[in-house]
Design a protein around this motif. Structure first.
Motif, PDB file in Angstrom:
ATOM      1  N   SER B 124       0.877  -1.156   0.000  1.00 38.03           N
ATOM      2  CA  SER B 124       0.000   0.000   0.000  1.00 38.03           C
ATOM      3  C   SER B 124       0.921   1.214   0.000  1.00 38.03           C
ATOM      4  O   SER B 124       1.752   1.360   0.892  1.00 38.03           O
ATOM      5  CB  SER B 124      -0.871  -0.022   1.257  1.00 38.03           C
ATOM      6  OG  SER B 124      -1.814   1.012   1.232  1.00 38.03           O
ATOM      7  N   LEU B 147      -1.259  -4.910  -5.027  1.00 37.73           N
ATOM      8  CA  LEU B 147      -1.432  -3.601  -4.394  1.00 37.73           C
ATOM      9  C   LEU B 147      -2.763  -3.601  -3.663  1.00 37.73           C
ATOM     10  O   LEU B 147      -3.748  -4.148  -4.149  1.00 37.73           O
ATOM     11  CB  LEU B 147      -1.441  -2.493  -5.447  1.00 37.73           C
ATOM     12  CG  LEU B 147      -0.126  -2.259  -6.188  1.00 37.73           C
ATOM     13  CD1 LEU B 147      -0.306  -1.188  -7.247  1.00 37.73           C
ATOM     14  CD2 LEU B 147       0.958  -1.835  -5.204  1.00 37.73           C
ATOM     15  N   ILE B 151      -3.796   2.088  -3.782  1.00 32.12           N
ATOM     16  CA  ILE B 151      -3.260   1.439  -4.969  1.00 32.12           C
ATOM     17  C   ILE B 151      -2.778   2.478  -5.971  1.00 32.12           C
ATOM     18  O   ILE B 151      -2.876   3.672  -5.739  1.00 32.12           O
ATOM     19  CB  ILE B 151      -4.339   0.575  -5.628  1.00 32.12           C
ATOM     20  CG1 ILE B 151      -5.521   1.478  -6.000  1.00 32.12           C
ATOM     21  CG2 ILE B 151      -4.786  -0.522  -4.717  1.00 32.12           C
ATOM     22  CD1 ILE B 151      -6.220   1.057  -7.219  1.00 32.12           C
ATOM     23  N   LYS B 159      -5.033  -5.598  -8.028  1.00 34.73           N
ATOM     24  CA  LYS B 159      -5.305  -4.575  -7.018  1.00 34.73           C
ATOM     25  C   LYS B 159      -6.529  -4.971  -6.225  1.00 34.73           C
ATOM     26  O   LYS B 159      -7.433  -5.621  -6.735  1.00 34.73           O
ATOM     27  CB  LYS B 159      -5.616  -3.239  -7.677  1.00 34.73           C
ATOM     28  CG  LYS B 159      -4.710  -2.787  -8.780  1.00 34.73           C
ATOM     29  CD  LYS B 159      -5.306  -1.562  -9.448  1.00 34.73           C
ATOM     30  CE  LYS B 159      -4.477  -1.091 -10.635  1.00 34.73           C
ATOM     31  NZ  LYS B 159      -4.284  -2.098 -11.673  1.00 34.73           N
ATOM     32  N   HIS B 161      -9.107  -2.948  -3.360  1.00 35.32           N
ATOM     33  CA  HIS B 161      -9.308  -1.707  -2.618  1.00 35.32           C
ATOM     34  C   HIS B 161     -10.785  -1.399  -2.471  1.00 35.32           C
ATOM     35  O   HIS B 161     -11.627  -1.992  -3.146  1.00 35.32           O
ATOM     36  CB  HIS B 161      -8.618  -0.553  -3.352  1.00 35.32           C
ATOM     37  CG  HIS B 161      -9.129  -0.340  -4.735  1.00 35.32           C
ATOM     38  ND1 HIS B 161     -10.085   0.586  -5.043  1.00 35.32           N
ATOM     39  CD2 HIS B 161      -8.838  -0.970  -5.905  1.00 35.32           C
ATOM     40  CE1 HIS B 161     -10.353   0.544  -6.335  1.00 35.32           C
ATOM     41  NE2 HIS B 161      -9.608  -0.402  -6.891  1.00 35.32           N
ATOM     42  N   THR B 303      -6.960  -9.539   0.477  1.00 37.22           N
ATOM     43  CA  THR B 303      -5.685  -9.214  -0.158  1.00 37.22           C
ATOM     44  C   THR B 303      -4.739 -10.408  -0.105  1.00 37.22           C
ATOM     45  O   THR B 303      -4.149 -10.811  -1.114  1.00 37.22           O
ATOM     46  CB  THR B 303      -5.008  -8.027   0.542  1.00 37.22           C
ATOM     47  OG1 THR B 303      -5.893  -6.910   0.524  1.00 37.22           O
ATOM     48  CG2 THR B 303      -3.712  -7.662  -0.155  1.00 37.22           C
ATOM     49  N   GLU B 321      -8.854  -6.884 -10.462  1.00 39.89           N
ATOM     50  CA  GLU B 321      -9.078  -5.733  -9.581  1.00 39.89           C
ATOM     51  C   GLU B 321     -10.316  -6.013  -8.755  1.00 39.89           C
ATOM     52  O   GLU B 321     -11.424  -6.106  -9.291  1.00 39.89           O
ATOM     53  CB  GLU B 321      -9.243  -4.445 -10.399  1.00 39.89           C
ATOM     54  CG  GLU B 321      -9.499  -3.235  -9.520  1.00 39.89           C
ATOM     55  CD  GLU B 321      -9.285  -1.908 -10.251  1.00 39.89           C
ATOM     56  OE1 GLU B 321      -9.105  -1.919 -11.483  1.00 39.89           O
ATOM     57  OE2 GLU B 321      -9.315  -0.863  -9.564  1.00 39.89           O
TER      58      GLU B 321
END
Lengths: 341, 341
Positions: B124, B147, B151, B159, B161, B303, B321
């Motif tokens: 991060s 990430l 991100i 990613k 998030h 994650t 993502e």
DNA sequence: TTGTAAGCGTTATCAT
DNA sequence: ATGATAACGCTTACAA
């Protein structure tokens, strides 16, 4: 994962041996300047990075510190931050493992870190931890070890922690100074070191002030807001309820405060409240909560420093014990007499 | 540090070769049962532990995940906890490095972890990070990388998030629904991804509701309580001050609340306030603060799962993502119409 | 000044 | 079913 450049590659390219490359890179005195220059230039160009694994295998040093903590709450996060900072500065990387207050996970973490050949341990034990074979295992292998915050007494290991007895003392004395007579304590689980110490301070001060220690006013509860709330509810429904509560954490103070408000009591008039840790939240709630500051970040830094000192000195430090003094921050929840103290 | 038992010791004691010991320990099919038994018994007795360093040198795998985070505040601590949990379960140990919101430290941490041959990265980025060479370096070496939270868009990396735009949207729409007309936003530093996204959501909703976006009501300030307080003070001394404030973190909401109180304004009557993160403190202060929940712990777990999946599958996941939906928790600071929504 | 070889602890390959 | 040997990447006697 791409191929890493090794000294072999450099040696081959320069038609010299790996040992010469090795020496050149470490600036050994007996390498011809030109050779040295050539090696360094090529190393630079190829972005050569020495393989730490190989070095570690050779030296039995990993430049890594294993940190075991029970959780990542406000206090421990601050301590870890302090440790991390100092460790980084000194060229060490930190492996943080959370035991999540579980003895079993603490064991697993210890084993993992031992297997990873960390250069040493910085440990704060879980609230469940009552037997210390895993800690002794570290000692037996002669691996540097420092205990911090939640330490274990009677173990011949350098320790660093808050003066929790003093913390209990200043909180309790303050409540007495403010005219509270019947002071309850919300402690942690039984047998938990920091809880017992804070309670010890509480009892010492009561005795010094000729106040009888009343078992009914000593509540062992989980380190947790909801439990504290329930426990406080019960305290307040006693026939002769306390007129002040000292909780050994701020989370618990918040729980207590909720119960107090639900009961319709006013702080500090009807009842006094003092927490522990001095988390930011104490000054944000209404009324703000008096609390004992424990300088977590500084303890973290001091812990890492103590550890590094131990690592690099060969004198026996197993009797070292650093004790940090706490400080009470008086706020609305307990301040009845405006100008006192 | 005491001598570790190695397969050599076992081989020597049993008068067999190290290769046989190695095979026996790993239950190879072609070892005589008796030999196997003898080896295992002795290994057990001597408490033999395979040397991970040697294995790592051989396999180029360390069973270690490098985690780089900007700090250890409430949200990230929760995420790290989630990551740690899943990683441990899967047999991985986590190396957590804090960049302390410093680009320089992020670089250093990346280098350290690369040198340590972590099997992959979970990152991060810091609020200072605007250039991504260090991230690309990881990619170039074909080291698995995920990430999370903060991100970087436009980078071909898996990613995960929060849907920060949606977060900004629901907060803003809620304020509009509650009848607020002039809504200010306390954003983070310019160029910071999560801040911009939350602001994007804010602007989208304003436009959808035919409310003019007023640059004077958009304040970039540090992710920090005191800055937020100052910024709010200024907002409130404008000729036509806002009647609601959306802050992109709860810390900032607390700062805003302080300024609002100092000004003698009442929430939600005179002014509305919505924060972000749904930290426990939001329900503890008076008035309690409405806030956008981001499910930090779950994001952490997801994650780590995504990372492990990537590590063990060979299909390209660089376009993956995962976007988590936020949820608004409405509290006193913004609820004017009791039954709405 | 440089090269050779052994060793750190393990596994994999190839013999036997 | 077992052993010898090379290899992972590096350092360090020892030899030259």
């Amino acid at each position: 994962m791409e191929k890493q450049i090794t000294i072999k590659d450099i040696a081959y390219a320069l038609h010299i041996s790996t040992s010469t490359v090795s020496r050149a890179l470490r600036d050994a005195s007996d390498v011809k300047p030109e050779t040295k220059k050539a090696v360094k230039a090529l190393a630079e160009e190829l972005d050569y990075q020495p393989n730490k694994l190989a070095l570690s295998l050779l030296n039995k040093r990993t430049n890594t510190i294993g940190v075991i903590i029970p959780n990542l709450d406000y206090v421990l996060a601050a301590m870890v931050k302090g440790i991390d900072e100092v460790a980084l500065e000194a060229g060490y990387t930190v492996m943080v493992c959370q035991s999540d207050e579980s003895f079993g996970r603490e064991i697993v973490n210890t084993k993992r870190l031992l297997d990873s050949f960390v250069d040493g341990f910085i440990v704060s034990v879980s609230s469940e931890t009552k037997v210390f074979e895993h800690i002794k295992k570290i000692q037996n292998r002669k691996i540097p070890l420092v205990l911090f915050d939640r330490i274990i007494q009677n173990l011949n290991v350098p320790k660093i922690h808050l003066d929790n007895i003093e913390g209990g003392r200043i909180a309790t004395q303050h409540l007495i100074d403010q005219g509270y007579k019947k002071i309850a304590i919300l402690a942690g689980p039984e047998n938990m070191g920091i809880s017992n110490d804070r309670m010890e301070g509480y009892m010492q001060v009561l005795k010094e002030n000729k106040i009888r220690v009343d078992k009914n006013l000593i509540i062992y509860c989980d380190f947790n807001q909801d439990y504290a709330r329930e426990a406080t509810k019960e305290l307040l429904s006693m026939k002769y309820p306390p007129d002040a509560i000292f909780t050994i954490s701020d989370r618990m103070a918040i729980g207590a405060m909720q119960a107090i408000k639900e009961r319709g009591l006013k702080m500090p008039k009807d009842i006094g409240l003092v927490g522990f840790n001095n988390e930011p939240v104490t000054s944000l709630v209404t009324p703000s909560i008096s609390s004992v500051e424990m300088y977590a970040y500084d303890i973290g830094k001091a812990t890492a420093k103590l550890f590094l000192e131990m690592l690099h000195s060969d004198v026996d430090m197993s009797n070292e014990e650093i004790i940090i003094k706490p400080k009470l921050f008086v706020r609305e929840s307990s301040q009845r007499t405006p100008t006192r103290k």
